[in-house]
Design an enzyme around this catalytic site. Structure first.
Site, PDB file in Angstrom:
ATOM      1  N   ASP A 152      -8.745 -10.436  15.214  1.00  0.00           N
ATOM      2  CA  ASP A 152      -8.773  -9.850  13.708  1.00  0.00           C
ATOM      3  C   ASP A 152      -8.118 -11.001  12.690  1.00  0.00           C
ATOM      4  O   ASP A 152      -7.075 -11.652  13.331  1.00  0.00           O
ATOM      5  CB  ASP A 152      -6.944  -9.318  14.359  1.00  0.00           C
ATOM      6  CG  ASP A 152      -6.750  -8.623  12.822  1.00  0.00           C
ATOM      7  OD1 ASP A 152      -7.485  -8.864  11.514  1.00  0.00           O
ATOM      8  OD2 ASP A 152      -5.516  -7.313  13.540  1.00  0.00           O
ATOM      9  N   ASN A 190     -15.179 -13.308   4.103  1.00  0.00           N
ATOM     10  CA  ASN A 190     -15.762 -11.525   3.584  1.00  0.00           C
ATOM     11  C   ASN A 190     -14.464 -10.511   3.944  1.00  0.00           C
ATOM     12  O   ASN A 190     -14.692  -9.321   3.998  1.00  0.00           O
ATOM     13  CB  ASN A 190     -17.296 -11.162   3.715  1.00  0.00           C
ATOM     14  CG  ASN A 190     -17.164  -9.817   4.113  1.00  0.00           C
ATOM     15  OD1 ASN A 190     -18.303 -10.005   3.128  1.00  0.00           O
ATOM     16  ND2 ASN A 190     -18.005  -9.390   5.315  1.00  0.00           N
ATOM     17  N   TYR A 211      -5.322  -4.072  -3.464  1.00  0.00           N
ATOM     18  CA  TYR A 211      -6.461  -4.290  -3.521  1.00  0.00           C
ATOM     19  C   TYR A 211      -7.125  -5.613  -4.568  1.00  0.00           C
ATOM     20  O   TYR A 211      -7.379  -5.925  -4.451  1.00  0.00           O
ATOM     21  CB  TYR A 211      -7.617  -3.291  -3.667  1.00  0.00           C
ATOM     22  CG  TYR A 211      -9.326  -3.619  -2.740  1.00  0.00           C
ATOM     23  CD1 TYR A 211      -9.595  -4.020  -2.212  1.00  0.00           C
ATOM     24  CD2 TYR A 211     -10.475  -3.644  -4.093  1.00  0.00           C
ATOM     25  CE1 TYR A 211     -10.784  -4.416  -1.495  1.00  0.00           C
ATOM     26  CE2 TYR A 211     -11.776  -4.218  -3.522  1.00  0.00           C
ATOM     27  CZ  TYR A 211     -11.481  -4.741  -2.174  1.00  0.00           C
ATOM     28  OH  TYR A 211     -13.142  -5.146  -2.104  1.00  0.00           O
ATOM     29  N   ALA A 258      -4.592  -6.787  -6.162  1.00  0.00           N
ATOM     30  CA  ALA A 258      -3.590  -7.483  -6.336  1.00  0.00           C
ATOM     31  C   ALA A 258      -4.021  -8.979  -5.098  1.00  0.00           C
ATOM     32  O   ALA A 258      -4.599 -10.414  -5.392  1.00  0.00           O
ATOM     33  CB  ALA A 258      -2.529  -7.249  -5.538  1.00  0.00           C
ATOM     34  N   ALA A 259      -4.630  -7.933  -3.843  1.00  0.00           N
ATOM     35  CA  ALA A 259      -5.448  -9.116  -2.962  1.00  0.00           C
ATOM     36  C   ALA A 259      -6.010 -10.283  -3.384  1.00  0.00           C
ATOM     37  O   ALA A 259      -6.394 -11.407  -3.285  1.00  0.00           O
ATOM     38  CB  ALA A 259      -5.839  -8.216  -1.453  1.00  0.00           C
TER      39      ALA A 259
END
Length: 242
Positions: free
Chosen positions: A59, A88, A154, A156-157
């Site tokens: 993870d 990715n 999403y 923001a990341a």
């Protein structure tokens, strides 16, 4: 020997990238978190075509799992190193912000942003110590450039990935390590299969979703020797959307 690591490499864009890098003659480590069946399918697709690949389960959002898995690999490959890293791995937990839970916010940032940090930080010293350096490609998104309603987490990341790419490229350029980001638009994958394709296609000048293989071709170029003077860039691949 120089290896490639593709996080989230079992499906969609990650699968296509893994296959592309293997076709370039690079031994590929396919990272996956839980879908062992999909990972095995990607491995089979590579090896049946004469490529070299292996699986690595961890993870990316867990520092302990990242360091354990990569540490074990290094012990088993003392003369080799991971010279190509494709960050990715990512997930979507869409919701409008006033209804967004803590879990939806943190899950997305933990995988996309913290995952990039843990994996890259671990592998970077080895790349910088080697004469031939390395290539890092970070998967951003059209969402990180444009912003999309319902994807505050999403966006923001993916925006943060772009900023980190620019900064890290300056830190590593003198050691022959390039760092670039790829920002796909709407690509045919598991993450987009439930979207209103007909409606969204009208927004795309090329009037179609992209294919994972088209993104993989760009990643392959950024990992090649031909891209040695390209670093700190974010390249959009979105059919002409602005």
């Amino acid at each position: 020997m120089k290896y490639a690591l593709v996080t989230g490499g079992s499906r969609g864009i990650g699968r296509a990238v893994s296959i592309r890098l293997a076709a370039m003659g690079i031994p590929v480590i396919i990272n996956y978190q839980s879908n062992g069946k999909a990972a095995a399918g990607t491995l089979e697709a590579i090896t049946s075509s004469g490529g070299s690949a292996s699986l690595m389960q961890f993870d990316v959002s867990s520092k302990e799992q990242v360091e354990s898995a990569l540490g074990q690999w290094e012990q088993a490959h003392p003369d080799d190193y991971i010279a190509y890293l494709v960050n990715n791995a990512g997930i979507g937990r869409d919701n409008v912000m006033f209804m967004m839970s803590d879990e939806q916010w943190h899950d997305v940032l933990d995988v996309s942003l913290n995952g990039f940090f843990y994996v890259t930080r671990y592998l970077l010293p080895k790349m910088m110590m080697r004469k031939h350096g390395g290539r890092i490609v970070n998967m951003s998104s059209l969402s990180g450039l444009k912003g999309l309603a319902g994807q505050t987490n999403y966006c923001a990341a993916k925006s943060a990935i772009i900023g980190a790419t620019r900064a890290l490229a300056q830190e590593t350029a003198g050691r022959n390590v390039t760092v670039n980001a790829v920002a796909p638009g709407f690509i045919e994958s598991d993450m987009t299969k439930d979207l209103p394709v007909e409606e969204l296609t009208k927004m795309i000048p090329m009037k179609r979703f992209g294919k994972p293989e088209e993104v993989a071709a760009l990643v392959g170029f950024l990992c090649s020797d031909e891209s040695a003077y390209i670093t700190g860039q974010t390249i959009s691949i979105n059919g002409g959307m602005f």
